[in-house]
Design a protein around this motif. Structure first.
Motif, PDB file in Angstrom:
ATOM      1  N   LEU A  80       1.558   1.352  -7.042  1.00 25.66           N
ATOM      2  CA  LEU A  80       0.749   0.744  -5.998  1.00 25.66           C
ATOM      3  C   LEU A  80       1.397   0.970  -4.632  1.00 25.66           C
ATOM      4  CD1 LEU A  80       0.075  -2.689  -7.758  1.00 25.66           C
ATOM      5  CD2 LEU A  80      -1.501  -0.746  -7.622  1.00 25.66           C
ATOM      6  N   ASP A  81       0.622   0.746  -3.577  1.00 26.12           N
ATOM      7  CA  ASP A  81       1.169   0.792  -2.222  1.00 26.12           C
ATOM      8  C   ASP A  81       0.552  -0.337  -1.418  1.00 26.12           C
ATOM      9  OD1 ASP A  81      -1.383   1.652  -1.484  1.00 26.12           O
ATOM     10  OD2 ASP A  81      -0.806   3.764  -1.520  1.00 26.12           O
ATOM     11  N   ALA A  82       0.686  -0.286  -0.098  1.00 24.08           N
ATOM     12  CA  ALA A  82       0.248  -1.391   0.758  1.00 24.08           C
ATOM     13  C   ALA A  82      -1.253  -1.649   0.681  1.00 24.08           C
ATOM     14  CB  ALA A  82       0.649  -1.098   2.204  1.00 24.08           C
ATOM     15  N   ARG A  83      -2.023  -0.689   0.195  1.00 25.75           N
ATOM     16  CA  ARG A  83      -3.474  -0.885   0.102  1.00 25.75           C
ATOM     17  C   ARG A  83      -3.828  -1.987  -0.886  1.00 25.75           C
ATOM     18  NH1 ARG A  83      -4.967   5.365  -0.780  1.00 25.75           N
ATOM     19  NH2 ARG A  83      -3.044   5.116  -2.006  1.00 25.75           N
ATOM     20  N   PHE A 103       5.602  -3.001  -6.805  1.00 28.00           N
ATOM     21  CA  PHE A 103       4.437  -2.171  -6.496  1.00 28.00           C
ATOM     22  C   PHE A 103       4.707  -0.714  -6.870  1.00 28.00           C
ATOM     23  CE2 PHE A 103       1.358  -4.158  -3.236  1.00 28.00           C
ATOM     24  CZ  PHE A 103       1.345  -5.364  -3.923  1.00 28.00           C
ATOM     25  N   GLU A 104       5.869  -0.211  -6.434  1.00 29.40           N
ATOM     26  CA  GLU A 104       6.216   1.180  -6.712  1.00 29.40           C
ATOM     27  C   GLU A 104       6.318   1.436  -8.208  1.00 29.40           C
ATOM     28  OE1 GLU A 104       9.758   1.579  -4.432  1.00 29.40           O
ATOM     29  OE2 GLU A 104       8.697   1.831  -2.514  1.00 29.40           O
ATOM     30  N   PHE A 154       6.566  -1.592   5.531  1.00 26.27           N
ATOM     31  CA  PHE A 154       5.903  -1.347   4.249  1.00 26.27           C
ATOM     32  C   PHE A 154       4.461  -0.903   4.463  1.00 26.27           C
ATOM     33  CE2 PHE A 154       4.562  -3.604   0.036  1.00 26.27           C
ATOM     34  CZ  PHE A 154       4.421  -2.382  -0.592  1.00 26.27           C
ATOM     35  N   GLY A 155       3.915  -1.143   5.675  1.00 26.44           N
ATOM     36  CA  GLY A 155       2.537  -0.787   5.966  1.00 26.44           C
ATOM     37  C   GLY A 155       1.599  -1.971   5.973  1.00 26.44           C
ATOM     38  N   ARG A 168       7.770  -4.988  -3.101  1.00 27.98           N
ATOM     39  CA  ARG A 168       7.578  -3.551  -2.857  1.00 27.98           C
ATOM     40  C   ARG A 168       8.079  -2.727  -4.050  1.00 27.98           C
ATOM     41  NH1 ARG A 168       9.207  -0.465   2.789  1.00 27.98           N
ATOM     42  NH2 ARG A 168       8.366   1.577   2.231  1.00 27.98           N
ATOM     43  N   GLU A 169       9.235  -3.094  -4.584  1.00 27.62           N
ATOM     44  CA  GLU A 169       9.771  -2.371  -5.742  1.00 27.62           C
ATOM     45  C   GLU A 169       8.861  -2.510  -6.951  1.00 27.62           C
ATOM     46  OE1 GLU A 169      13.672  -3.978  -6.169  1.00 27.62           O
ATOM     47  OE2 GLU A 169      14.562  -2.652  -4.651  1.00 27.62           O
TER      48      GLU A 169
END
Length: 548
Positions: A345-348, A340-341, A369-370, A337-338
């Motif tokens: 980026l996000d959960a998509r 991605f950020e 996180f989604g 997740r870190e």
């Protein structure tokens, strides 16, 4: 115009009841008010209860306790609560004034409300659970029954002879607010006013907290009961108690209704050697059993020494390199997740990729996180359990044969080997490193080695090795609970006696197993006619420790 709706006032004040001690008794409105407060003015006894719900950076000016002793000693009184409240409200800030119990029963709060009203400062009152009502409920003493009852409330500090005479003449339930050292005198007043000496009585100290303790006596025997229990004489005699007088406090009924003090781990100080994020849900479960969890991180999580491998793998997720991504821990989810950020980026970005989680906690962190996992073990919550449900690679149905496995630098090879055997190619990527945490504070280390903890939960072999390494070996009176055979073996190798083992490798099953152990221990003591004690109270020279 009502003083509580004056639009010209600069600030506003919320007089808030914090209840008798249990943080869980705060109302929803109280939590809302605390979250929006600019200034929090709280009595020392409830500061910790309310501060946890206040926003970061809230101003918490200290109250100066004004009493006869400090005045005689010449201690200068700098500011009192009323001045602090008015000063903050005049400056346009939102003020929360928190008191023990209920504001409507607090004389000082009533005076401060009048001060606000006289200056046109808007205020509101958020009621709280009064100690005289909440403490008996936690002690298993209902104040009324199906047929109703005459219930009288007496504050022994301010009660007049007329007051004692009225409650003494009644045959209803009497709830007396007093102190440990004056409760016998209050009982004497009731006897002098007409109550029979054999009238049942309960005395509860530290009500609604995990320090709560209740004694059953009669009006005539209470002094002797407290003396035999070695409660008095004591330097803690000034502590507040709630005494309930009447047939509803009879021992036979209280033994059936004492729901709080009979919790399986009531008052147990339990060491949870995990990272704070991992320990949160486990600590909540322990609290539900009456325990006082103490979280001590044994490992620290750090980024990998060389981030390039992780960066390539995350980019591969976006470009369609993988069919699956498998998360084996909450820390692995956090690492991805870190990253991605970092890339915006996000959960998509997980669209089109199947996601696996090794257990329920890891799955929950993904949902936060989604991302909804496609695969979670139906049986054992472990790498082995995940492999049992993992489908073999099928070139007809699986366009891509590669799995991204972000994990710790010290993770075992079980999952990698199993996936390869199922026909998958695996990118085994170090997403984070685990290193031994810094030693805990000196008082915690002393409690570990000296038997100050009642139990310790070991959730892996590394938690055993790391805890012993940074803090020393737990005392032999401490109950040792392990999540499985491998962890138990490591504990025994370090000279520890394993008392409890989870029926399956789950932290929640481990906590349940400890609760079952505590319940069996309590039942054995009751059956033997013995006083129920905690493990830490059995060590030589043990003293009662304050917990919250």
């Amino acid at each position: 115009m009502s003083p509580t709706t004056n639009p010209t006032a600069a600030g506003n004040v919320t007089f808030l009841g914090a209840g008798p001690g249990d943080p869980g008794l705060l109302t929803l409105r109280a939590v809302e008010a605390l979250a929006s407060a600019d200034v929090l003015i709280a009595e020392p006894a409830v500061l910790d209860v309310v501060r946890a719900h206040a926003r970061a950076g809230v101003d918490t000016p200290q109250l100066t306790v004004v009493d006869e002793a400090s005045t005689t000693a010449g201690i200068p009184v700098l500011r009192d609560a009323a001045n602090l409240v008015m000063e903050a409200a005049r400056s346009g800030r939102r003020v929360v004034r928190a008191v023990s119990g209920d504001p409507g029963l607090d004389g000082d709060a009533a005076g401060e409300m009048l001060a606000c009203a006289s200056e046109g400062i808007p205020f509101e009152v958020v009621p709280g659970v009064a100690a005289a009502v909440g403490v008996p409920a936690y002690a298993g003493v209902p104040l009324s029954g199906a047929g109703g009852a005459d219930v009288r409330f007496v504050d022994a500090r301010t009660a007049t002879e007329r007051c004692w005479a009225e409650v003494g003449a009644s045959d209803g339930t009497v709830v007396v607010s007093t102190t440990l050292e004056t409760v016998a005198a209050a009982a004497g007043e009731l006897v002098s006013a007409g109550r029979k000496p054999d009238t049942p009585m309960t005395v509860t100290i530290a009500g609604t907290t995990t320090r709560q303790r209740t004694w059953s006596a009669t009006l005539g025997s209470v002094a002797q009961v407290l003396k035999q229990a070695k409660v008095l004489p004591s330097p803690d005699g000034h502590q507040a108690v709630i005494a309930v007088v009447g047939e509803r406090s009879a021992p036979a009924q209280r033994d059936q209704l004492s729901w709080f003090e009979s919790k399986p781990l009531f008052g147990w100080r339990v060491l949870v050697p995990r990272t704070k994020e991992q320990a949160a849900s486990l600590s909540d479960q322990l609290r539900s059993y009456g325990a006082v969890p103490h979280e001590v991180p044994t490992i620290a999580v750090e980024p990998p020494r060389t981030p390039q491998q992780m960066e390539r793998a995350v980019k591969g997720l976006v470009t369609g390199r993988y069919e699956w991504i498998a998360f084996t821990s909450v820390n692995a989810v956090k690492a991805v997740r870190e990253k991605f950020e970092e890339y915006g980026l996000d959960a998509r970005a997980f669209a089109g990729i199947k996601v696996a989680a090794v257990g329920e906690q890891t799955a929950a962190s993904l949902v936060e996180f989604g991302v909804k996992p496609d695969l979670v073990p139906s049986g054992e919550q472990s790498a082995a359990g995940l492999l049992e449900d993992w489908p073999p690679y099928d070139p007809v149905f699986d366009p891509i044969d590669r799995v991204f496995l972000p994990r710790a630098d010290i993770a075992t090879e079980t999952l990698v080997a199993g996936l390869i055997e199922l026909g998958w190619e695996v990118d085994d990527v170090t997403a984070y490193r685990t290193v031994r945490a810094s030693p805990p504070p000196a008082d915690t280390r002393e409690a570990i080695k000296g038997g100050g903890f009642d139990a310790v939960l070991f959730t892996s072999s590394s938690t055993v090795r790391n805890l012993v390494g940074i803090a020393g070996k737990p005392h032999n009176v401490t109950v040792i609970a392990c999540i499985g055979p491998a962890t138990a073996k490591t504990a025994e190798e370090h000279g520890l006696r394993v008392d409890v083992m989870a029926p399956e490798p789950s932290v929640h099953k481990l906590a349940q197993a400890l609760a079952d152990f505590g319940a069996a221990r309590r039942d054995a003591a009751v059956s033997a006619g013995e006083h129920v004690t905690r493990p830490s109270e059995r060590r030589p020279g043990a003293r009662r420790r304050r917990t919250t």
